[in-house]
Design an enzyme around this catalytic site. Structure first.
Site, PDB file in Angstrom:
ATOM      1  N   GLY A  95       0.981  -1.301  -0.009  1.00  0.00           N
ATOM      2  CA  GLY A  95      -0.216   0.169   0.266  1.00  0.00           C
ATOM      3  C   GLY A  95       0.640   1.377  -0.352  1.00  0.00           C
TER       4      GLY A  95
ATOM      5  N   LYS B 139      -0.411  -0.102   6.831  1.00  0.00           N
ATOM      6  CA  LYS B 139       0.026  -1.303   6.403  1.00  0.00           C
ATOM      7  C   LYS B 139       0.811  -1.935   7.963  1.00  0.00           C
ATOM      8  CE  LYS B 139       3.229  -0.085   3.721  1.00  0.00           C
ATOM      9  NZ  LYS B 139       2.996   1.478   3.246  1.00  0.00           N
TER      10      LYS B 139
ATOM     11  N   THR C 270       0.312  -1.180  10.757  1.00  0.00           N
ATOM     12  CA  THR C 270      -0.840  -0.675  12.223  1.00  0.00           C
ATOM     13  C   THR C 270      -1.834  -2.283  11.708  1.00  0.00           C
ATOM     14  OG1 THR C 270      -1.387   1.312  12.110  1.00  0.00           O
ATOM     15  CG2 THR C 270      -2.778  -0.042  13.287  1.00  0.00           C
TER      16      THR C 270
ATOM     17  N   ASP D 186      10.953  -2.584   4.929  1.00  0.00           N
ATOM     18  CA  ASP D 186      11.397  -1.095   5.508  1.00  0.00           C
ATOM     19  C   ASP D 186      12.746  -1.183   6.510  1.00  0.00           C
ATOM     20  OD1 ASP D 186       9.387   0.517   4.518  1.00  0.00           O
ATOM     21  OD2 ASP D 186       8.540   1.722   5.946  1.00  0.00           O
TER      22      ASP D 186
ATOM     23  N   TRP E 116      14.766   7.549  -2.270  1.00  0.00           N
ATOM     24  CA  TRP E 116      13.434   6.436  -1.464  1.00  0.00           C
ATOM     25  C   TRP E 116      13.171   5.310  -2.204  1.00  0.00           C
ATOM     26  CZ3 TRP E 116      16.622   5.437   2.675  1.00  0.00           C
ATOM     27  CH2 TRP E 116      17.537   6.721   3.032  1.00  0.00           C
TER      28      TRP E 116
ATOM     29  N   ARG F 209      -0.837  12.708   6.504  1.00  0.00           N
ATOM     30  CA  ARG F 209      -0.928  11.488   7.189  1.00  0.00           C
ATOM     31  C   ARG F 209       0.858  11.655   7.350  1.00  0.00           C
ATOM     32  NH1 ARG F 209      -3.603   5.851   7.048  1.00  0.00           N
ATOM     33  NH2 ARG F 209      -6.072   7.280   7.472  1.00  0.00           N
TER      34      ARG F 209
ATOM     35  N   ARG G 285       5.107  12.209  10.870  1.00  0.00           N
ATOM     36  CA  ARG G 285       4.931  11.276  10.795  1.00  0.00           C
ATOM     37  C   ARG G 285       6.913  11.905  10.924  1.00  0.00           C
ATOM     38  NH1 ARG G 285       3.713   5.848   8.916  1.00  0.00           N
ATOM     39  NH2 ARG G 285       5.823   5.231   9.085  1.00  0.00           N
TER      40      ARG G 285
END
Length: 202
Positions: A9, A15, A17, A35, A54, A137, A141
């Site tokens: 996603g 993802k 969570t 990751d 990235w 969102r 972060r």
């Protein structure tokens, strides 16, 4: 029985969570996070957009990721033990002939964009978000390497659109999830879908 679930996603789509919640409820369940395979910052190239790249597949050591998934496939019990995962008594007793069920979740933002991984999934999920929600969102972060100004519009979102288009042309078994739904509703939908598939395969 071995069963591999993909949780893919958009960035900040929920993802991790969802993955953590599934880990607590699915039996003998391990996880591989994409990751964890990012290369070091000095190994990430600067692209034509002026940003470090990235959000592309070459930013990660995908061969190492595939090797990790294969290690689980070869011996889920050994993999679980080495990753501190508690197994059920039935799973502990099974060795090479593993009669119990073993589940692996592969989680990440480009897990459906790497050919050597495409054939491993028994179940594929993908969380999506609209642009504004995703940007909001992302801005809240904190990353180890902070986002430079303009990264979202200049690199993150364009790469998401590009990779999603590629993914849709390569994989037709993905179940799409609305990341705007509540976390509990998303989890319930995914858990039920997994349970139904496991029952049908048992």
């Amino acid at each position: 029985m071995k069963f591999i679930i993909g949780i893919g996603g958009v960035t900040n789509g929920g993802k991790t969570t969802l993955t953590h919640k599934l880990l607590t409820t699915l039996p003998n369940c391990c996880v591989v996070h994409q990751d964890d395979f990012f290369k070091k910052p000095d190994q990430i190239e600067v692209g034509e957009d002026g940003f470090r790249q990235w959000d592309v597949i070459s930013a990660m050591d995908m061969e190492a990721m595939v090797s990790t998934v294969k290690a689980w496939q070869e011996n889920p019990v050994k993999f679980a033990r080495s990753h501190g995962v508690s197994l059920s008594p039935e799973a502990e007793e099974c060795h090479s002939d593993q009669k119990g069920i073993h589940i692996l979740i592969v989680e990440g933002f480009l897990i459906y964009n790497y050919e050597p991984l495409m054939d491993v999934y028994d179940k594929c999920f993908y969380l999506s978000l609209p642009y504004e929600e995703c940007k909001m969102r992302r801005s809240t972060r904190t990353y180890t390497v902070p986002d430079p100004p303009g990264l979202f519009d200049g690199h993150v979102w364009p790469m998401y659109l590009k990779h999603r288009k590629e993914m849709e042309s390569q994989c037709d078994t993905i179940e799409y999830l609305d990341g705007m739904m509540s976390k509990d509703d998303i989890y319930s939908m995914v858990f039920e879908s997994i349970q139904n598939t496991l029952l049908n395969n048992s």
